[in-house]
Design an enzyme around this catalytic site. Structure first.
Site, mmCIF file in Angstrom:
data_model
loop_
_atom_site.group_PDB
_atom_site.id
_atom_site.type_symbol
_atom_site.label_atom_id
_atom_site.label_comp_id
_atom_site.label_asym_id
_atom_site.label_seq_id
_atom_site.Cartn_x
_atom_site.Cartn_y
_atom_site.Cartn_z
ATOM 1 N N ASP A 41 33.862 25.703 63.701
ATOM 2 C CA ASP A 41 33.696 24.338 64.199
ATOM 3 C C ASP A 41 33.309 23.472 63.009
ATOM 4 O O ASP A 41 32.229 23.649 62.441
ATOM 5 C CB ASP A 41 32.611 24.274 65.274
ATOM 6 C CG ASP A 41 32.980 25.074 66.517
ATOM 7 O OD1 ASP A 41 34.188 25.276 66.752
ATOM 8 O OD2 ASP A 41 32.067 25.493 67.250
ATOM 9 N N ASP A 55 36.695 26.085 78.368
ATOM 10 C CA ASP A 55 35.289 25.990 77.967
ATOM 11 C C ASP A 55 34.465 26.232 79.226
ATOM 12 O O ASP A 55 34.538 25.448 80.177
ATOM 13 C CB ASP A 55 34.972 24.605 77.396
ATOM 14 C CG ASP A 55 35.692 24.348 76.081
ATOM 15 O OD1 ASP A 55 35.732 25.263 75.248
ATOM 16 O OD2 ASP A 55 36.220 23.237 75.895
#
Length: 251
Positions: free
Chosen positions: A130, A11
């Site tokens: 997500d 990330d």
């Protein structure tokens, strides 16, 4: 027997790898290229590079960092974050990405998924979902988990497959960074609803969690970040554990 993949996730925010809990409270973990190289040496099957602030900040993915990371790898690299157009997909592929992950743009402009799939092949198109539990199901959130689309996650997975996604990267926002284990119910529901490979993400904390998501939920791949960054689990040891448990992995 299906060969299961172990994927290390980077990330990236402001060019550095970070990790938080449920998409919040981000802590610095290191340089993308250095970590990617380390994970390949440790036995990772693939690397996922997500520029997590690109969409929210209204900018494109950091191509320089993508190139740097791709240059040290011989395993597949998936890149996402800040992708809005088919041209963005093309730019990432020409700068070293093997696959491009589409998240917010898939929900807000679905034609990009189908156009990218036609132009570059389904194998180059990953749709990232997500999902957060709402009531008895799961809803799709975009813009780094800040915007509820109102879409049902399982229905959305079926739709993106129809649009040409070659793979689904499924993250449980509820489990992200908690190390409490993957959301097996969510993963199983999406695996059963689709035919394309599903990457489980969010919640890995110990080797048993990987075993469960493969054996009980049927995931094709399992992704983790924090436990690899912090050295809680070494990928080589994880693969040995899975192999001993009867799971087919690349060694």
């Amino acid at each position: 027997m299906t060969t299961r993949r172990i994927i290390a996730c980077l990330d990236v925010k402001d060019g550095k790898v970070v990790k938080g809990v449920r998409f919040l409270d981000l802590k610095l973990k290191g340089d993308p290229a250095e970590l990617a190289s380390r994970y390949e040496e440790e036995g990772a099957d693939e690397i996922v590079f997500l520029d997590i602030s690109a969409t929210v900040e209204g900018r494109k993915t950091l191509l320089e960092k993508v190139r740097e990371t791709a240059s040290v790898l011989s395993i597949p690299l998936t890149v996402g974050g800040g992708v809005r157009t088919v041209e963005d997909v093309s730019n990432l592929l020409s700068n070293g990405a093997d696959k491009v992950s589409l998240n917010t743009v898939a929900a807000e402009n679905p034609s990009v998924v189908s156009m990218a799939s036609r132009e570059f092949g389904a194998q180059a198109v990953v749709v990232a979902i997500d999902a957060k539990r709402v009531g008895n199901g799961w809803r799709v959130f975009v813009r780094s988990g800040t915007k509820d689309t109102g879409l049902d996650a399982v229905d959305w997975a079926k739709r993106v497959e129809e649009m040409g996604a070659g793979e689904i990267l499924l993250t449980s926002i509820d489990r992200d960074g908690t190390r409490d284990g993957y959301d097996l119910e969510l993963t199983k529901a999406v695996v059963r609803a689709t035919k394309v490979p599903v990457i489980a993400s969010g919640g890995a904390g110990k080797p048993d969690h990987f075993l469960s998501v493969f054996r009980q939920a049927g995931a094709d791949a399992a992704l983790a970040a924090g436990i690899f960054h912090d050295g809680v689990i070494r990928i080589r040891e994880l693969k040995d554990y899975l192999k001993d448990a009867g799971i087919e992995v690349r060694t």
